[in-house]
Design a protein around this motif. Structure first.
Motif, PDB file in Angstrom:
ATOM      1  N   ALA A  85       0.878  -1.183  -0.011  1.00 49.38           N
ATOM      2  CA  ALA A  85      -0.044  -0.055  -0.066  1.00 49.38           C
ATOM      3  C   ALA A  85       0.687   1.405   0.134  1.00 49.38           C
ATOM      4  O   ALA A  85       0.234   2.586   0.227  1.00 49.38           O
ATOM      5  N   SER A  86       1.875   1.461   0.237  1.00 48.48           N
ATOM      6  CA  SER A  86       3.175   1.869   0.496  1.00 48.48           C
ATOM      7  C   SER A  86       2.791   2.860  -1.494  1.00 48.48           C
ATOM      8  O   SER A  86       2.823   2.202  -1.941  1.00 48.48           O
ATOM      9  N   ARG A  87       3.478   3.759  -1.376  1.00 45.13           N
ATOM     10  CA  ARG A  87       3.822   5.257  -2.141  1.00 45.13           C
ATOM     11  C   ARG A  87       4.395   6.393  -2.117  1.00 45.13           C
ATOM     12  O   ARG A  87       4.374   6.383  -0.365  1.00 45.13           O
ATOM     13  N   ILE A  88       4.931   6.571  -3.305  1.00 45.80           N
ATOM     14  CA  ILE A  88       6.026   7.991  -3.495  1.00 45.80           C
ATOM     15  C   ILE A  88       4.850   9.589  -2.146  1.00 45.80           C
ATOM     16  O   ILE A  88       4.141   9.371  -2.915  1.00 45.80           O
ATOM     17  N   GLY A  89       5.903   9.909  -1.637  1.00 48.50           N
ATOM     18  CA  GLY A  89       5.133  10.871  -0.049  1.00 48.50           C
ATOM     19  C   GLY A  89       4.565  10.446   0.513  1.00 48.50           C
ATOM     20  O   GLY A  89       4.367  11.343   1.642  1.00 48.50           O
ATOM     21  N   MET A  90       4.358   9.206   0.987  1.00 55.17           N
ATOM     22  CA  MET A  90       3.491   9.037   2.479  1.00 55.17           C
ATOM     23  C   MET A  90       4.951   9.165   2.968  1.00 55.17           C
ATOM     24  O   MET A  90       5.563   8.832   2.763  1.00 55.17           O
ATOM     25  N   ARG A  91       4.237   9.713   4.381  1.00 55.83           N
ATOM     26  CA  ARG A  91       4.929   9.581   6.027  1.00 55.83           C
ATOM     27  C   ARG A  91       4.138   8.433   6.991  1.00 55.83           C
ATOM     28  O   ARG A  91       2.895   8.216   6.949  1.00 55.83           O
ATOM     29  N   MET A  92       5.129   7.897   7.330  1.00 55.70           N
ATOM     30  CA  MET A  92       4.784   6.688   8.539  1.00 55.70           C
ATOM     31  C   MET A  92       5.287   7.168   9.263  1.00 55.70           C
ATOM     32  O   MET A  92       6.654   7.857   9.738  1.00 55.70           O
ATOM     33  N   PRO A  93       5.022   6.435  10.362  1.00 49.75           N
ATOM     34  CA  PRO A  93       5.052   6.986  12.434  1.00 49.75           C
ATOM     35  C   PRO A  93       7.675   5.906  11.860  1.00 49.75           C
ATOM     36  O   PRO A  93       6.914   5.575  11.505  1.00 49.75           O
TER      37      PRO A  93
END
Length: 266
Positions: free
Chosen positions: A143-151
Motif C-alpha cells: 500500500a505504500s506510495r511515494i510521498g507517504m509519511r509513516m510513523p
C-alpha cells in the motif's frame, strides 16, 4: 491569523491587517526563505537567510522554526539551516531529479533481494517520508506510495533511524507521539521499543514483522549523514507467506552496502 491581501498595483508592498509590509505576505516570505535556504553554498546562517530573503530577522527565525518542524528545513547542530527531507522529497516527486546513481543503487539492491520491493525514505521529524519505491517483480503490491509519511516506530526504516538518534531525543519523540498501534503486532511499549533499538544498533538493521501492515515483512537500515545522524533509510519489503524471517535477514549485508553507497548522495 489575518489574511494577506495582494499589493496594490505599482506600490511594491503588501497590505496586512491595514498595514503595509515591504517584505510581502506570509506565503511570499516563506517561499523566499525556502529559496534562500536552498541556495548553493548551504547550510546557511540565519543572517544569510535573512539578507537573501529580504525578510526581518524575527520573522525569518519564526518561519524557519515552523519549516523545520514540518521537515522542509533542517537546522544543523551549529545553528545553520539547510534543505530538509520533505523539501528533498518534494523535489524528487516533481522532477525525478535525484542523481541517477541513486536509482542504480536501489535497483542493484532489488536484484540482490530477488526482485522484492525496495523503498528509500527520508527522516522528517516524527515520521519518515518515502521518496522512491521500486515495485516488486513478484505478483503482489504493497500500500505504500511515494510521498507517504509513516510513523517511526512501526516501520523498519523508522526503527533503524530511531536506533541512531540520541537517547533523549528518542524518549522525547515517544513522549510526544506515543506508540499507537497500526496492527496487532505493533510495538506499543516504550521498554520493548528501546530493547529493539538496542538490537538494531548491534545488528545494523531493523525488522518490521507485520507491525505496520498485515502480511508485510520488511528489513531496513539507516542512511547516515557526515555527522553520524540518520538522514533516512532503505528497506526491502516482502510478504510473509513468500519470504521467511531468516531469508529476509540474509539480505542485510546487501542492504547495509546500499545505505553506505547512498550516504554521500542524500
Amino acid at each position: 491569523m489575518s489574511t494577506d491581501e495582494a499589493p496594490a498595483p505599482g506600490n511594491g508592498s503588501a497590505t496586512r491587517g491595514g498595514r503595509t509590509s515591504a517584505a510581502g505576505s506570509a506565503l511570499e516570505k516563506s517561499l523566499r526563505i525556502l529559496e534562500a535556504v536552498a541556495a548553493p553554498g548551504g547550510p546557511h546562517r540565519l543572517a544569510e537567510v535573512t539578507a537573501a530573503a529580504a525578510v526581518p530577522k524575527s520573522s525569518t527565525f519564526r518561519i524557519l522554526a515552523s519549516l523545520a518542524e514540518q521537515g522542509f528545513v533542517r537546522q544543523e547542530d551549529d545553528g545553520r539551516y539547510g534543505v530538509g527531507p520533505r523539501l528533498r522529497g518534494l523535489s524528487a516527486l516533481v522532477s525525478g531529479g535525484e542523481p541517477a546513481s541513486i536509482g542504480r543503487i536501489l535497483d542493484e539492491l532489488r536484484r540482490a533481494a530477488g526482485g522484492q520491493t525496495v523503498h528509500l525514505a527520508l527522516h522528517s521529524g516524527q515520521t519518515v517520508t518515502y521518496i522512491r519505491k521500486l515495485e516488486s517483480e513478484q505478483p503482489f503490491r504493497t500500500a505504500s506510495r511515494i510521498g507517504m509519511r509513516m510513523p517511526l516506530h512501526t516501520t523498519a526504516i523508522g526503527k533503524s533511524i530511531l536506533a541512531h538518534l540520541p537517547e533523549q531525543e528518542v524518549r522525547d519523540l515517544v513522549a510526544a507521539t506515543g506508540l499507537p498501534p497500526r496492527t496487532a503486532r505493533t510495538v506499543t511499549s516504550a521498554r520493548d521499543l528501546y530493547a529493539q533499538l538496542a538490537e538494531v544498533r548491534a545488528r545494523g538493521f531493523a525488522l518490521d514483522d507485520e507491525e505496520n501492515e498485515p502480511t508485510i515483512r520488511c528489513i531496513g537500515a539507516a542512511v547516515l549523514g557526515p555527522d553520524g545522524r540518520p538522514v533516512g533509510g532503505v528497506s526491502i519489503t516482502t510478504v510473509t507467506f513468500l519470504v521467511s524471517r531468516e531469508e529476509i535477514e540474509a539480505w542485510a549485508p546487501a542492504l547495509r552496502a546500499a545505505t553506505r553507497a547512498l550516504a554521500p548522495l542524500l
